[in-house]
Design a protein around this motif. Structure first.
Motif, PDB file in Angstrom:
ATOM      1  N   PRO A 154      24.043 104.959  46.711  1.00 12.78           N
ATOM      2  CA  PRO A 154      25.382 104.791  47.307  1.00 12.78           C
ATOM      3  C   PRO A 154      26.486 105.006  46.276  1.00 12.78           C
ATOM      4  O   PRO A 154      26.345 104.671  45.106  1.00 12.78           O
ATOM      5  N   CYS A 155      27.570 105.571  46.752  1.00  7.71           N
ATOM      6  CA  CYS A 155      28.725 105.840  45.888  1.00  7.71           C
ATOM      7  C   CYS A 155      29.930 105.068  46.405  1.00  7.71           C
ATOM      8  O   CYS A 155      30.046 104.784  47.604  1.00  7.71           O
ATOM      9  N   PHE A 156      30.854 104.757  45.493  1.00 13.46           N
ATOM     10  CA  PHE A 156      31.993 103.914  45.823  1.00 13.46           C
ATOM     11  C   PHE A 156      33.290 104.579  45.360  1.00 13.46           C
ATOM     12  O   PHE A 156      33.300 105.369  44.418  1.00 13.46           O
ATOM     13  N   LEU A 157      34.379 104.217  46.043  1.00 10.79           N
ATOM     14  CA  LEU A 157      35.703 104.636  45.588  1.00 10.79           C
ATOM     15  C   LEU A 157      36.060 103.954  44.279  1.00 10.79           C
ATOM     16  O   LEU A 157      36.688 104.546  43.406  1.00 10.79           O
ATOM     17  N   ASN A 158      35.676 102.701  44.163  1.00 11.27           N
ATOM     18  CA  ASN A 158      35.912 101.920  42.955  1.00 11.27           C
ATOM     19  C   ASN A 158      34.596 101.236  42.607  1.00 11.27           C
ATOM     20  O   ASN A 158      34.142 100.339  43.323  1.00 11.27           O
ATOM     21  N   GLU A 159      33.970 101.689  41.541  1.00 12.78           N
ATOM     22  CA  GLU A 159      32.642 101.203  41.182  1.00 12.78           C
ATOM     23  C   GLU A 159      32.646  99.710  40.887  1.00 12.78           C
ATOM     24  O   GLU A 159      31.691  98.995  41.218  1.00 12.78           O
ATOM     25  N   GLU A 160      33.730  99.216  40.271  1.00  8.53           N
ATOM     26  CA  GLU A 160      33.769  97.810  39.890  1.00  8.53           C
ATOM     27  C   GLU A 160      33.839  96.894  41.118  1.00  8.53           C
ATOM     28  O   GLU A 160      33.164  95.855  41.169  1.00  8.53           O
ATOM     29  N   SER A 161      34.644  97.265  42.095  1.00  8.71           N
ATOM     30  CA  SER A 161      34.799  96.406  43.276  1.00  8.71           C
ATOM     31  C   SER A 161      33.872  96.806  44.414  1.00  8.71           C
ATOM     32  O   SER A 161      33.927  96.205  45.487  1.00  8.71           O
ATOM     33  N   LYS A 162      33.031  97.823  44.189  1.00  6.93           N
ATOM     34  CA  LYS A 162      32.076  98.287  45.202  1.00  6.93           C
ATOM     35  C   LYS A 162      32.778  98.622  46.517  1.00  6.93           C
ATOM     36  O   LYS A 162      32.299  98.296  47.605  1.00  6.93           O
ATOM     37  N   LEU A 163      33.907  99.289  46.408  1.00  7.33           N
ATOM     38  CA  LEU A 163      34.676  99.676  47.589  1.00  7.33           C
ATOM     39  C   LEU A 163      34.086 100.957  48.172  1.00  7.33           C
ATOM     40  O   LEU A 163      34.133 102.015  47.537  1.00  7.33           O
ATOM     41  N   LEU A 164      33.525 100.843  49.359  1.00 11.45           N
ATOM     42  CA  LEU A 164      32.873 101.984  49.985  1.00 11.45           C
ATOM     43  C   LEU A 164      33.899 103.004  50.466  1.00 11.45           C
ATOM     44  O   LEU A 164      34.996 102.639  50.893  1.00 11.45           O
ATOM     45  N   PRO A 165      33.554 104.284  50.429  1.00  6.99           N
ATOM     46  CA  PRO A 165      34.462 105.303  50.992  1.00  6.99           C
ATOM     47  C   PRO A 165      34.561 105.123  52.499  1.00  6.99           C
ATOM     48  O   PRO A 165      33.639 104.608  53.143  1.00  6.99           O
ATOM     49  N   PRO A 166      35.670 105.529  53.085  1.00  5.65           N
ATOM     50  CA  PRO A 166      35.887 105.269  54.518  1.00  5.65           C
ATOM     51  C   PRO A 166      35.038 106.167  55.408  1.00  5.65           C
ATOM     52  O   PRO A 166      34.471 107.172  54.978  1.00  5.65           O
ATOM     53  N   SER A 167      34.964 105.760  56.676  1.00  2.84           N
ATOM     54  CA  SER A 167      34.290 106.551  57.703  1.00  2.84           C
ATOM     55  C   SER A 167      35.318 107.084  58.686  1.00  2.84           C
ATOM     56  O   SER A 167      36.415 106.535  58.831  1.00  2.84           O
ATOM     57  N   ASP A 239      44.010 100.681  49.571  1.00  8.88           N
ATOM     58  CA  ASP A 239      45.182 100.908  48.736  1.00  8.88           C
ATOM     59  C   ASP A 239      44.879 102.098  47.829  1.00  8.88           C
ATOM     60  O   ASP A 239      44.258 101.962  46.770  1.00  8.88           O
ATOM     61  N   TRP A 240      45.325 103.292  48.254  1.00 10.43           N
ATOM     62  CA  TRP A 240      44.978 104.511  47.537  1.00 10.43           C
ATOM     63  C   TRP A 240      45.704 104.634  46.205  1.00 10.43           C
ATOM     64  O   TRP A 240      45.361 105.491  45.384  1.00 10.43           O
ATOM     65  N   ARG A 241      46.658 103.766  45.938  1.00  7.49           N
ATOM     66  CA  ARG A 241      47.332 103.804  44.649  1.00  7.49           C
ATOM     67  C   ARG A 241      46.395 103.385  43.513  1.00  7.49           C
ATOM     68  O   ARG A 241      46.655 103.682  42.343  1.00  7.49           O
ATOM     69  N   LYS A 242      45.320 102.695  43.851  1.00  7.18           N
ATOM     70  CA  LYS A 242      44.396 102.172  42.844  1.00  7.18           C
ATOM     71  C   LYS A 242      43.114 102.987  42.734  1.00  7.18           C
ATOM     72  O   LYS A 242      42.174 102.582  42.061  1.00  7.18           O
ATOM     73  N   ILE A 243      43.062 104.144  43.390  1.00  8.77           N
ATOM     74  CA  ILE A 243      41.833 104.928  43.441  1.00  8.77           C
ATOM     75  C   ILE A 243      41.942 106.157  42.544  1.00  8.77           C
ATOM     76  O   ILE A 243      42.898 106.934  42.641  1.00  8.77           O
ATOM     77  N   ASP A 244      40.952 106.336  41.672  1.00  7.41           N
ATOM     78  CA  ASP A 244      40.824 107.540  40.852  1.00  7.41           C
ATOM     79  C   ASP A 244      39.670 108.352  41.432  1.00  7.41           C
ATOM     80  O   ASP A 244      38.503 108.109  41.134  1.00  7.41           O
ATOM     81  N   LEU A 245      39.999 109.323  42.264  1.00  2.00           N
ATOM     82  CA  LEU A 245      38.958 110.056  42.984  1.00  2.00           C
ATOM     83  C   LEU A 245      38.127 110.939  42.064  1.00  2.00           C
ATOM     84  O   LEU A 245      36.927 111.133  42.308  1.00  2.00           O
ATOM     85  N   SER A 246      38.714 111.483  41.044  1.00  2.00           N
ATOM     86  CA  SER A 246      37.930 112.321  40.137  1.00  2.00           C
ATOM     87  C   SER A 246      36.874 111.488  39.406  1.00  2.00           C
ATOM     88  O   SER A 246      35.740 111.941  39.204  1.00  2.00           O
ATOM     89  N   ARG A 247      37.229 110.278  39.028  1.00  2.00           N
ATOM     90  CA  ARG A 247      36.253 109.381  38.386  1.00  2.00           C
ATOM     91  C   ARG A 247      35.160 109.003  39.365  1.00  2.00           C
ATOM     92  O   ARG A 247      33.968 108.993  39.023  1.00  2.00           O
ATOM     93  N   ALA A 248      35.551 108.709  40.610  1.00  2.00           N
ATOM     94  CA  ALA A 248      34.559 108.332  41.619  1.00  2.00           C
ATOM     95  C   ALA A 248      33.575 109.480  41.861  1.00  2.00           C
ATOM     96  O   ALA A 248      32.355 109.253  41.990  1.00  2.00           O
TER      97      ALA A 248
END
Length: 725
Positions: A154-167, A239-248
């Motif tokens: 599984p992959c996450f938008l934010n690895e630290e908070s385990k925020l799953l990508p949306p559906s 909150d997309w202001r806190k997401i680094d998509l290239s890192r994810a």
């Protein structure tokens, strides 16, 4: 008015010798010539005029005429009568067809094929429901069992908070009067045609309809927002202001490295690494690109290469676009796809002078969350990589290294940086998809892999029109029958021609280049299974037509072949959005760098696949039109105009010729389609050409906001419009 003025002028002419003022002027002039001390002169000056009855009548008539003239000229003129604007007569036949209104029906008018109700009917406004149906999460991914691949981490938008990508959310059913595509088919490609998507189910997860101070875009909060309790759920908003998509994306690829057959890139970021390390088209193991390498459970990897330039105007909709691509194609798929940005620098910045200059330009043109996805290039680099000379030329429409003429050069160079990918989609920023990105790319890929090679070039040159051809099997049979009735045999294997051998192909590609590039060799020309299960080297989204005999503007943009011999056989496909295998890009590089051959960017890839015997297909995705084309025979005659073979090219009446291509203007996919952008903006809830918008969506007698089947739209040049409240 002129008659009145003439009458008044005549009256004043008669009064010249009657009115006292006139007499006074005459006497005064006379006095100037008579001595003032003369008694006779004094008596004549003081004599009073004698008025006759006739003089009085004339004077009164003149005064009345003068008053009438004054009154008439000071009275305000009545407003001119408004005449309705006269619409210009239709210029083209398709403009006489009635507009198709079924696209604009909304969520209160859904019918479900699962309940036995087919779209295509009609109902009165009084029959619309008041309750909105509930959407369902849309999950088009294959299970590990279905795809026979290794399990994905599984992959996450934010690895630290385990925020799953949306559906995504979709609705079961489609609006009652939803039209069928005019060209192409959901069924043929395996796309789900029994669901539809509204704007919030498709984009709310990426910030559409969300407040900016909560990390959304701050727009899309308009129109009909009924029934959005699930899609606009504040608790699940991101909150997309806190997401680094290239890192994810990078972390997702690292976690799933065990699923892939190709190694990670070993190249550095040095722009000139190609000088010594450019992959040789004959040196890599044959299993890298052959079907045998795909029989184990490893997953082939694909790069989606977005083409941009340094002056690209980023908008909130650009962010929705990038977020949806990365979430749906990378994070939710276990990194089967990676998103990249190949950015042309047009302002002559010396990006190769130093890392500092390169990075400063990168920071200027790309926002931080996508920066590591970007690769810069310019035409100076292409001139250095491919110095030519590309002579002689059959036609010279401009500088040969320009992106308009040779977009493939930069993609060839990009591929050398990334040997970890099996395939590369050349993609554009003005494409939009109502639907799920993974479903589109995955189904197109799997469909192309299943296509047999027998008759493939002939099918690839035609539009599939279900109303005219029936199901896909009938279309395949019809295509082969028509082709065999023509004068030429079916295209099979590498195509040689007079220019071919004179270029010393063995020295360029090696002695066994035919068998190496056209794997597997056909067991026989009659084998209908030849090529089934083989990944396609080239996939286009419009037919690959024969430009010979057409009036397509770039039909003779061919360089490096002898002009003393006939122009080489070739194929072309409009719109450069297409998928390349790594093998095809290596062949194209060798043709460009060593053989010094080139063609227009919309012609070179398909022509190289034709020359080298590679597997090349046109995927018949659903294409809609703004008007109702009722006559299926007429549709077939317009888009497949060759009277013998039924192909879309090879004749002057080709729909890709300069004049007949107007037939695409009312469609959803072409380089200058007008309907694609209008349909997209209406679906987003904006007014377009006096229709749609907030008032219409909220009308209690209406059917609510639009819900569309999946459809690929190009081009969409601008998006935010007038809400029309």
């Amino acid at each position: 008015m002129d008659l009145l003025r003439n009458s008044v002028a005549g009256i004043f002419g008669r009064l010249r010798h009657v009115l006292p003022s006139h007499r006074y002027q005459l006497l005064r002039q006379r006095d100037e010539h008579i001595e003032p001390s003369s008694p006779s002169a004094t008596r004549h000056y003081r004599r009073l005029p004698k008025w006759t009855f006739k003089d009085l009548v004339v004077a009164l008539l003149a005064l009345g005429a003068l008053l009438a003239l004054i009154i008439n000229t000071t009275r305000p003129s009545p407003p001119p009568k408004k005449t309705p604007p006269v619409e210009p007569p239709p210029k083209f036949v398709w403009q006489t067809f009635r507009p198709e209104q079924g696209y604009f029906e909304g969520l209160r008018k859904l019918v479900s094929t699962q309940l036995g109700r087919e779209p295509g009917g009609s109902s009165s406004p009084s029959e619309y429901g008041t309750a909105y149906p509930e959407p369902v999460k849309y999950h088009p991914y294959r299970t590990n069992l279905e795809s026979q691949t290794l399990p994905a981490e599984p992959c996450f938008l934010n690895e630290e908070s385990k925020l799953l990508p949306p559906s995504l959310w979709a609705y079961n059913g489609v609006p009652e009067s939803a039209p069928e595509p005019l060209l192409g088919s959901h069924d043929a490609l395996g796309l789900n045609k029994d669901v539809c998507f509204d704007r919030y189910g498709r984009y709310a997860a990426y910030g559409f309809g969300q407040d900016a101070d909560e990390g959304g875009t701050g727009f899309g909060i308009h129109g009909d927002m009924n029934g959005t309790e699930l899609t606009l759920n504040k608790e699940s908003s991101i909150d997309w202001r806190k997401i680094d998509l290239s890192r994810a994306q990078r972390i997702c690829a690292e976690k799933n490295r065990h699923r892939f057959s190709r190694p990670a890139s070993t190249y550095t970021d040095d722009a000139f690494h190609h000088a010594e390390n450019w992959p040789n088209a004959t040196s890599l193991p044959a299993t890298d690109d052959t079907p045998s390498s795909q029989t184990h459970p490893h997953v082939p990897r694909t790069a989606i290469v977005l083409r941009l330039w340094d002056q690209y105007q980023w908008t909130n909709y650009s962010h929705l676009y990038i977020r949806s691509l990365i979430s749906e194609l990378n994070l939710n798929s276990g990194a089967e796809y990676d998103i990249h940005m190949l950015i042309q620098v047009k302002d002559n910045s010396p990006i190769w002078a130093s890392d500092q200059v390169y990075n400063s330009v990168l920071e200027r043109v790309v926002t931080p969350e996508y920066r590591s996805l970007a690769t810069l290039w310019n035409e100076d680099l292409m001139r250095l990589l491919y110095p030519g000379p590309f002579e002689p030329q059959f036609n010279r429409p401009g500088p040969i290294h320009s992106v308009g003429r040779s977009m493939h050069m930069a993609l060839q160079w990009f591929a050398t940086h990334h040997p970890e990918y099996d395939f590369f989609w050349n993609w554009e920023m003005d494409l939009r998809y109502v639907g799920h990105w993974y479903e589109l790319f995955d189904r197109v890929d799997k469909w192309a892999e299943k296509q047999p090679r027998r008759g493939l070039w002939e099918r690839t040159a035609r539009f599939y029109i279900p109303r005219a051809h029936g199901d896909w099997g009938s279309f395949v049979q019809d295509t082969e029958t028509r082709a065999l009735n023509g004068s030429d045999a079916l295209v099979s294997g590498p195509q040689t021609f007079p220019n071919w051998e004179e270029d010393n192909r063995t020295a360029v590609f090696g002695s066994d280049y035919h068998t190496k590039f056209s794997f597997p060799n056909p067991p026989s020309d009659t084998d209908s299974t030849w090529g089934t299960g083989e990944p396609a080297d080239y996939i286009t989204l419009l037919p690959q037509f024969d430009p010979a005999g057409t009036f397509w503007i770039f039909r003779a943009d061919v360089s490096g072949y002898s002009t003393d011999l006939p122009i080489p056989p070739r194929r072309a496909s409009i719109v450069t959005a297409s998928r390349f295998s790594a093998r095809l890009l290596r062949i194209m590089h060798t043709e460009t760098f060593r053989a010094r051959h080139s063609m227009c960017g919309e012609m070179f890839p398909a022509s190289m696949a034709l020359h080298h015997g590679l597997k090349s297909v046109f995927a018949p995705h659903p294409m809609y039109f703004s008007r109702v084309w009722n006559d299926s025979a007429y549709v077939d005659g317009v888009f497949n105009s060759n009277p013998t073979t039924g192909s879309s090219g090879g004749n002057s009446e080709s729909v890709f010729s300069e004049i007949p291509q107007h037939n695409f203007r009312g469609g959803t996919y072409y380089y200058d389609s007008g309907f694609s952008g209008r349909l997209w903006r209406r679906w987003l809830g904006y007014k377009e050409m006096g229709a749609g918008g907030e008032r219409e969506e909220r009308d209690e007698k209406g059917s609510g906001r639009m819900c569309l089947r999946s459809v690929l739209l190009h081009p969409v040049k601008w998006e935010e419009g007038d809400v029309g409240s």
